[in-house]
Every structure is written in C-alpha cells, then in structure tokens.
Design an enzyme around this catalytic site. Structure first.
Site, PDB file in Angstrom:
ATOM      1  N   LYS A  87      51.713  48.694  41.740  1.00 31.57           N
ATOM      2  CA  LYS A  87      50.563  48.446  42.612  1.00 31.57           C
ATOM      3  C   LYS A  87      50.748  49.168  43.950  1.00 31.57           C
ATOM      4  CE  LYS A  87      47.863  44.512  44.392  1.00 31.57           C
ATOM      5  NZ  LYS A  87      47.752  43.041  44.397  1.00 31.57           N
ATOM      6  N   SER A 161      43.841  40.762  43.084  1.00 27.05           N
ATOM      7  CA  SER A 161      43.699  42.123  43.584  1.00 27.05           C
ATOM      8  C   SER A 161      44.433  43.172  42.747  1.00 27.05           C
ATOM      9  CB  SER A 161      44.213  42.195  45.028  1.00 27.05           C
ATOM     10  OG  SER A 161      45.593  41.833  45.098  1.00 27.05           O
ATOM     11  N   SER A 185      46.422  36.820  42.363  1.00 30.02           N
ATOM     12  CA  SER A 185      46.108  38.239  42.194  1.00 30.02           C
ATOM     13  C   SER A 185      46.840  38.945  41.066  1.00 30.02           C
ATOM     14  CB  SER A 185      46.376  38.994  43.503  1.00 30.02           C
ATOM     15  OG  SER A 185      45.421  38.644  44.473  1.00 30.02           O
TER      16      SER A 185
END
Length: 444
Positions: A87, A161, A185
């Site tokens: 990420k 996210s 997330s």
C-alpha cells in the site's frame, strides 16, 4: 519446469503456500513467478488499476537473487521469492510515496520496518497499490487518481482504504499484499473484493515508517487468498506459530451483537446461515451483547477525526485545494473536536477495554458480519451515509487494539459479504488457528 505464463487460468489467485511449495520443488523459478505477476499487472492496468507504481526492474532483480539463494540451498525464509504488493503509505526507500493524494509527494530515504523485514525474508516487492486518499476513507474511491476497481464484483466499490491491495490479491496480480487498517481499512476491502483480510493486535506489525492516519488506531495488516497464507506471513513477521495447537478443544464461538449497530436483513440472514453451518460442524455457538452505554461510532469518530486532523493540519491549512472533498470535510470536522472531547473518548475506551476482554476470553472468537450492508455501487459508495455504514462493525477492534480477520462469505449469500472473527488483544495465533478451522468448515 512449469511455466506460469502458460497456465490455462492465469487470473485465478495462487496461494502463498502453493507458490512456496512450487518454488521449493523447483517447479518454477522466482523469476518466472515475478514475470507472471508483471504480465497480469500490465494486462489489468486499466480494468483493475490496483497499482500506483510497478517496480519491474527491481522485482526481477530480487527474484533472480532469490533463485540464486535457493540454488545454493540458502533461502532466507518461507517467503523467499514470494511477490508482495505494498500500500502506498508504507515507506520504500528511494520510491515516491503519494498516499493517494496530491498533497503528498515524498521519497523516503529508508524503508518502513515491515519492508526491512520483507527484504530480510527475501520477499519480492512488485510495487505500490492505490488507496483512498490519505488512507482516510472506507469506499476506496479517489478523485485524485481514479482509484482501484473491484475485480471480483464489477460495479461494486473496492472498499477502503486499502483498495488497491485487496484488488491486487483478488485479481491474482499478487498472492499477498500489505494494507493498513485504522477503522476497518484492511477488512472492509477484503470483504468487498472476496479475499481474506487480517488486522493483528496493535503494533504487532510495526507501523514505523508508515504515513500516519490516526496513530493510536493505525494498524498494518495483510490481504491474501487464504488464512493459511496470512499465517505463513505472520510467522515470518511476528514469529506467530503455524501449528493448530492454539485452537481450543471447545471450538467455541460467540455471535457478537451490538444493538446500536443495525444490520441489513440480507446480511443478517447470510450470517445466520453461516453460523448454523458451523454448528452443524460441531462448533458451540453462543451469543454475547456489547457493553451497554458505549457508542462505538461516536467514540471512534471522535478519536480518529481528532488525530487525523492533527496529522494533516498543515496540508489542510496550506493546500486545501489539493484534498478531495470527502477527506477535506472530515479533516475540518476533526478541527472542531476539543481536547476535552478527545480525552473523554479515550477514557470511554479504557472503560470498555476490560469488559470486552472478559467478554471475549472464554471463546475462540467473536463473530459478526464484516460489513453490515450489501456491497454498495460506486455511485452509492460516494454518499456520506453509506461510507459511515461501511465501518460500523470494524471500528471496535481498532479501539481495542484487538486482532480481527475477515473471511469471504459463502456464495449463497449477498455478493459480496464477509464474516469477521475477532478475539482478545494478544491472541493473534489463536485467532488465526480458529479462522483457518472456520474457513475449512464453511468451505466443506
């Protein structure tokens, strides 16, 4: 030697365990594995959009070095040669980090702690993945770069996210990925993209070198195709055992009910069906109720918004035009939260922590739906009320610093949906053993 690029079904995700065994058995090389992943990433650049940046040259070099170690009989770990997606809030030295925002443009001079661990284990870094801006949103939609797409359920939001990391695993672009989880997330995109998402106990995966969102709630986590893949990785990163000895002989679960958090009837029916199936497989299933007088959403929103504003105050004040409307609005809300409100919320968490530990201790895991609503469309996912609903069942575990995992729901339920298991803080190995057994029984 098998050539992965000639596989008859190359889009099907391969598990870390299968790939580890294939590399060890010399059925293919790490170089071939990485080439396969790079081909799949290239083929889905527009349709899945999982990656921000792909490190093709570095990945090939790392794979070559892994093959040389294995040829010499000196692999560094079970993850040696295994590709990872990362990420884009996790520092990778010399690589640009944008955190999904026009307001961030960093080139870290050192690796985050987990990246240093990954390199030491011989893992191969494929590249960085898309996310909801500043890792501060549950939909995965991003006005700045367009966001990732849900490869398993087209038209449904990928969740945030950690949207790109979930999409990369779901599309078979990477067998495993790092994500972050401040209020769900990792688990929400796992449920929406049909993969496994694990958030360990607070700081079990070190957050040093990770762009913060709300520091007392931030966790790192993993997305993969199976619980076993998560266990293999956590054994390397956190020395968690891989044996089944941690699973209690009682096989005892509790359905966790919070009367303050409504659940869509279709999700409730799917969860009930899954629980009935587990009962048929010999699990003792009971029900427990959340501690009274504790508003999870109010408390978590107060803490998260207060901390996120202070992390991002300078960019809100100096370049507000560089922020997406939803993130800017949430940061402005955080600016209005007083120190007294924040401290009161923190005391509420302290009050409930002991009660929740006592509630969870007798069971192998507490169970609920990962997301209490059916998968929203991209249009619906942009609505504030929907965004708020997405994280209603995943905020509590961040407040407690407790381990939690989302498993894909049965195909017979509303697609997509997920089953969440969570446990007392520190019982990560036991939770993963329980989750592996649950997943096996639900698949039976």
């Amino acid at each position: 030697m098998t050539t992965l690029s000639n596989s008859p079904n190359p889009s099907v995700p391969r598990t870390v365990r299968e790939l580890r065994d294939g590399l060890a058995g010399r059925r293919y090389s790490a170089v071939e594995l990485v080439e396969h992943c790079l081909q799949q990433i290239d083929a889905t650049t527009e349709s899945v959009r999982a990656f921000v940046d792909v490190f093709s040259s570095d990945a090939r070099r790392q794979a070559k070095e892994s093959d040389e170690r294995r040829q010499a009989g000196k692999p560094l770990s079970p993850l040696d040669g295994i590709p990872f997606a990362v990420k884009d809030i996790i520092s990778i030295r010399g690589r640009r980090m944008a955190a999904g925002s026009r307001s961030v443009d960093l080139v870290p001079s050192s690796d985050a702690a987990v990246i240093a661990q990954l390199r030491a284990a011989g893992g191969v870094i494929l590249g960085t993945t898309r996310l909801h801006e500043l890792a501060y949103g549950p939909s995965g939609l991003n006005d700045f770069d367009g966001g990732a797409r849900n490869p398993r359920f087209p038209g449904v939001i990928p969740g945030g996210s950690s949207s790109g990391s979930a999409a990369a695993v779901a599309a078979g672009l990477s067998p495993i990925a790092f994500g972050s989880d401040t209020g769900g997330s990792v688990r929400a995109p796992a449920a929406l993209c049909g993969v496994v998402g694990f958030k360990p106990s607070y700081d079990l995966l070190a957050t040093a070198g990770v762009h913060p969102t709300a520091p007392t709630l931030d966790h790192l986590g993993l997305l993969a195709s199976s619980v076993e893949d998560v266990r293999i990785a956590m054994n390397v990163f956190a020395d968690l055992p891989l044996t089944e000895e941690e699973l209690g002989a009682s096989r005892r679960l509790a359905v966790f009910d919070d009367p303050g958090l409504a659940v869509d009837p279709a999700i409730a029916t799917a969860l009930r069906s899954a629980v009935d199936s587990l009962s048929d497989h010999g699990w003792r299933v009971e029900s427990v109720t959340a501690p009274s007088g504790f508003d999870v959403m109010e408390v978590s929103t107060t803490i998260m918004a207060y901390e996120a504003y202070r992390v991002n105050r300078e960019r809100l004040e100096t370049v507000p035009e560089f922020l997406g409307a939803d993130v800017r609005e949430r940061l402005e809300d955080g600016a209005r939260i007083t120190d007294a409100q924040y401290e009161r919320a923190r005391r509420e968490v302290d009050r409930v922590r002991a009660q929740m530990s006592a509630l969870a201790r007798p069971f192998d895991a507490l169970v609920n739906a990962t997301i209490p609503i059916t998968g929203p469309s991209i249009e619906d996912g942009a609505r504030p009320g929907v965004r708020r609903m997405l994280m209603r069942n995943t905020r509590l575990q961040n407040l407690l610093g407790a381990p939690a995992i989302s498993l894909p729901g049965a195909d017979s339920g509303p697609a997509p949906w997920g089953i969440q298991l969570f446990a007392e803080r520190g019982r990560d190995a036991a939770l993963l053993a329980c989750a592996a057994a649950v997943a096996a029984d639900l698949a039976d």
